[in-house]
Scaffold this motif. Structure first.
Motif, PDB file in Angstrom:
ATOM      1  N   SER A 185      -3.787  -0.970  -5.593  1.00  0.00           N
ATOM      2  CA  SER A 185      -3.102  -2.082  -4.928  1.00  0.00           C
ATOM      3  C   SER A 185      -3.199  -1.971  -3.411  1.00  0.00           C
ATOM      4  O   SER A 185      -3.411  -2.975  -2.711  1.00  0.00           O
ATOM      5  N   GLY A 186      -3.045  -0.752  -2.863  1.00  0.00           N
ATOM      6  CA  GLY A 186      -3.123  -0.592  -1.409  1.00  0.00           C
ATOM      7  C   GLY A 186      -4.455  -1.025  -0.836  1.00  0.00           C
ATOM      8  O   GLY A 186      -4.520  -1.857   0.075  1.00  0.00           O
ATOM      9  N   PRO A 187      -5.588  -0.485  -1.311  1.00  0.00           N
ATOM     10  CA  PRO A 187      -6.878  -0.933  -0.766  1.00  0.00           C
ATOM     11  C   PRO A 187      -7.131  -2.420  -0.958  1.00  0.00           C
ATOM     12  O   PRO A 187      -7.740  -3.067  -0.094  1.00  0.00           O
ATOM     13  N   GLU A 188      -6.687  -3.010  -2.077  1.00  0.00           N
ATOM     14  CA  GLU A 188      -6.911  -4.441  -2.292  1.00  0.00           C
ATOM     15  C   GLU A 188      -6.117  -5.278  -1.292  1.00  0.00           C
ATOM     16  O   GLU A 188      -6.621  -6.274  -0.763  1.00  0.00           O
ATOM     17  N   VAL A 189      -4.854  -4.908  -1.022  1.00  0.00           N
ATOM     18  CA  VAL A 189      -4.047  -5.656  -0.051  1.00  0.00           C
ATOM     19  C   VAL A 189      -4.649  -5.534   1.349  1.00  0.00           C
ATOM     20  O   VAL A 189      -4.751  -6.519   2.097  1.00  0.00           O
ATOM     21  N   ALA A 190      -5.083  -4.322   1.729  1.00  0.00           N
ATOM     22  CA  ALA A 190      -5.716  -4.140   3.039  1.00  0.00           C
ATOM     23  C   ALA A 190      -7.001  -4.952   3.144  1.00  0.00           C
ATOM     24  O   ALA A 190      -7.281  -5.574   4.172  1.00  0.00           O
ATOM     25  N   ALA A 191      -7.797  -4.966   2.058  1.00  0.00           N
ATOM     26  CA  ALA A 191      -9.033  -5.750   2.081  1.00  0.00           C
ATOM     27  C   ALA A 191      -8.735  -7.242   2.196  1.00  0.00           C
ATOM     28  O   ALA A 191      -9.480  -7.983   2.847  1.00  0.00           O
ATOM     29  N   TRP A 224       4.889   1.667  -4.240  1.00  0.00           N
ATOM     30  CA  TRP A 224       4.244   2.704  -3.428  1.00  0.00           C
ATOM     31  C   TRP A 224       2.936   2.231  -2.787  1.00  0.00           C
ATOM     32  O   TRP A 224       2.545   2.711  -1.724  1.00  0.00           O
ATOM     33  N   GLY A 225       2.238   1.311  -3.407  1.00  0.00           N
ATOM     34  CA  GLY A 225       0.982   0.830  -2.826  1.00  0.00           C
ATOM     35  C   GLY A 225       1.169   0.178  -1.465  1.00  0.00           C
ATOM     36  O   GLY A 225       0.252   0.195  -0.631  1.00  0.00           O
ATOM     37  N   PHE A 226       2.365  -0.397  -1.194  1.00  0.00           N
ATOM     38  CA  PHE A 226       2.618  -1.045   0.084  1.00  0.00           C
ATOM     39  C   PHE A 226       3.055  -0.033   1.145  1.00  0.00           C
ATOM     40  O   PHE A 226       3.291  -0.420   2.285  1.00  0.00           O
ATOM     41  N   ASN A 227       3.185   1.241   0.771  1.00  0.00           N
ATOM     42  CA  ASN A 227       3.410   2.315   1.730  1.00  0.00           C
ATOM     43  C   ASN A 227       2.118   3.011   2.102  1.00  0.00           C
ATOM     44  O   ASN A 227       2.134   3.983   2.860  1.00  0.00           O
ATOM     45  N   ASP A 228       1.010   2.542   1.559  1.00  0.00           N
ATOM     46  CA  ASP A 228      -0.287   3.168   1.830  1.00  0.00           C
ATOM     47  C   ASP A 228      -0.640   2.992   3.310  1.00  0.00           C
ATOM     48  O   ASP A 228      -0.384   1.956   3.922  1.00  0.00           O
ATOM     49  N   GLU A 229      -1.202   4.033   3.892  1.00  0.00           N
ATOM     50  CA  GLU A 229      -1.534   4.017   5.319  1.00  0.00           C
ATOM     51  C   GLU A 229      -2.546   2.934   5.654  1.00  0.00           C
ATOM     52  O   GLU A 229      -2.470   2.299   6.709  1.00  0.00           O
ATOM     53  N   ILE A 230      -3.493   2.677   4.748  1.00  0.00           N
ATOM     54  CA  ILE A 230      -4.517   1.665   5.026  1.00  0.00           C
ATOM     55  C   ILE A 230      -3.912   0.272   5.088  1.00  0.00           C
ATOM     56  O   ILE A 230      -4.339  -0.584   5.875  1.00  0.00           O
ATOM     57  N   VAL A 231      -2.849   0.023   4.289  1.00  0.00           N
ATOM     58  CA  VAL A 231      -2.168  -1.277   4.309  1.00  0.00           C
ATOM     59  C   VAL A 231      -1.416  -1.446   5.622  1.00  0.00           C
ATOM     60  O   VAL A 231      -1.450  -2.513   6.255  1.00  0.00           O
TER      61      VAL A 231
END
Length: 525
Positions: A185-191, A224-231
């Protein structure tokens, strides 16, 4: 196992490989599948091969750990130095260094406390970089034309956002579907954030004026995916204002701190993004009525002020009375002034005319002729004096130029010229020798690459009637005139058949070569 008959002891003797293999089998059979709780130590990220090597430790012991590339890609979080985790895997040994280690198949943080500690640590790190500064946040556009929504396309969140925007102010909404839960989820939201920023304002797909990152409520692990550093970095670097609407009002993630605005719910994000159209229409109508009334009052006041000012102004006769009188007086003085000016100019002209009499001019010519004659009489003496001065200046340096210094200077110059001549001959010899060696190398290379060296080895070159080399058999037709060039000369030939499918499908029996004629020509077919 090896035994030696002459050994003085009856203790069994093992090789290093045998004892290492026995220990490996013992450890793997005894600890085939274990769960180990410990703190990550020495983690430097995945190796270039995709594997990760680190250690698990507590306050009393330490064990080496390895995660193979396949298991590393299935982890739901990113391991970090100092994180307390629970690792599931099997124990084994590495004979190459006499160490035992755990091969981790699954790994998870050691409870919510560990996740919160990791979250706080990441929050402090990103805050130190300035990603949460309020001064860097952008203002939301009051009337966006296009709204970009980053959320799951199948959940209730997107329906609530679209329904709320349609009720308040219908806008063009572009949905970028992503997973809002799970390890991707994190990489997809950042992308998605970077993808919206990459759109061109006048491209085929309109670039949004504001972005909404939305998700429903859930546990800390779900969000937790929205706490990812890339996001967080993508939201902070976005040129488009970002509204974060992740979870309920009591939930918070790191994207809430990096976004330009935080909404308590996805519906609240839609309310922040667009105003109420009915309220805007009512406000515009009220302002239009106030504008019309104000303009009427303003024109009425200006009209009254103009009337009052017009009554205070004098009439045109009163305004022009003084200028008209000044004009009449100036017109009366103009005739007298013209006469006086004419008399003054005539008197001045008469005075100058008296000074230009023939007698006065003749006197001035005589004076100038006397001055010229006097100057001409002094000129020969001045020229002789000038020549004497220049001759004396020339003789003084000439006396210092004796023959001996000149001879020494000429000898020194002759010696320098001889040195330059020898150096020139040496340089020319070196250049000629270098050019001669280079010419020989190029000549040998030319001979090596020339087709004549190929002919020396017994090959031949085929030329057509125009003298061009034939590169493919398919270009030869029956009856074509050919020339075969050998090492010692050329031979003329006539093609008896082409290289088409009918002629090239069956091999032909070799014909005996006819005797060579006296003219040096013959046929190969």
């Amino acid at each position: 196992m090896n035994t030696t008959p002459d050994s003085t002891s009856n203790v069994a003797e093992y090789t290093v490989s045998e004892i290492s293999g026995a220990l490996k089998r013992t450890v793997e059979d005894t600890f085939g599948h274990v769960r180990v709780r410990g703190e990550i130590s020495g983690y430097r990220g995945p190796h270039s091969s995709g594997h990760a090597y680190f250690s698990l430790k507590d306050d009393k012991a330490r064990i080496e750990a390895v995660i193979w590339r396949g298991s590393m890609s299935r982890l739901r979080f990113q391991p970090e130095e100092g994180m307390e985790v629970i690792a599931t895997g099997k124990l084994t040994t590495y004979p190459g260094s006499s160490k035992y280690q755990i091969v981790i198949e699954q790994m998870e943080p050691a409870g919510a406390g560990a996740l919160m500690a990791l979250l706080e640590e990441r929050k402090r790190k990103l805050a130190a970089e300035g990603l949460f500064d309020a001064a860097a946040k952008q203002l939301l556009p009051y009337m966006p034309r296009v709204i970009g929504v980053i959320t799951s396309p199948t959940g209730a969140v997107i329906r609530d956002i679209i329904h709320r925007i349609t009720d308040r102010f219908p806008m063009h909404v572009i949905v970028w579907p992503v997973r809002v839960q799970g390890e991707t989820s994190g990489p997809e939201v950042a992308a998605a954030i970077n993808g919206f920023n990459a759109l061109q304002p006048n491209g085929p797909l309109s670039r949004p004026d504001v972005l909404i990152v939305a998700r429903g409520g859930g546990s800390l692990e779900d969000l937790w995916g929205f706490n990812d550093e890339i996001v967080v970095r993508a939201a902070a670097a976005s040129d488009i204002p970002v509204i974060s609407a992740v979870g309920h009002e009591t939930d918070w993630t790191l994207i809430d701190l990096a976004a330009d605005r935080r909404a308590p719910t996805p519906t609240g994000a839609a309310e922040m993004a667009v105003p109420v159209k009915a309220d805007l229409e009512a406000t515009v109508a009220s302002l239009a009525a106030r504008l019309s009334s104000g303009m009427s009052r303003f024109l009425s006041q200006r009209r009254q002020t103009q009337r009052a000012l017009s009554r205070a102004l004098p009439s045109a006769d009163q305004l022009l009375a003084l200028p008209r009188r000044r004009f009449d007086e100036s017109a009366a003085r103009l005739a007298r002034a013209l006469q006086a000016n004419t008399q003054k100019k005539r008197a001045s002209f008469t005075g100058h005319a008296r000074q230009l009499s023939p007698r006065l001019l003749q006197r001035r010519i005589i004076e100038r002729r006397r001055y010229t004659d006097a100057t001409a009489s002094r000129l020969p003496n001045c020229l002789k004096a000038y020549l004497r001065e220049r001759r004396s200046r020339f003789l003084v340096p000439a006396g210092r130029l004796s023959p001996e210094p000149i001879r020494r200077h000429a000898e020194r110059a002759r010696h320098i010229l001889a040195q330059f001549d020898r150096r020139r001959e040496q340089a020319v010899g070196l250049i000629l020798e270098r050019r001669r060696r280079r010419s020989g190398e190029l000549e040998r290379l030319m001979r090596t690459l020339s087709y004549e060296s190929v002919l020396e080895r017994g090959f031949a070159i085929v030329f057509d009637a125009a003298g061009n080399p034939v590169k493919q058999a398919a270009s030869i037709h029956s009856g074509d005139a050919l020339a075969l060039r050998f090492r010692d000369g050329d031979v003329r030939a006539i093609a008896a058949g082409g290289a088409g499918p009918d002629h090239g499908s069956q091999p032909k029996r070799a014909q005996p070569k006819p005797p060579k004629t006296s003219g040096g020509q013959g046929s190969l077919f």
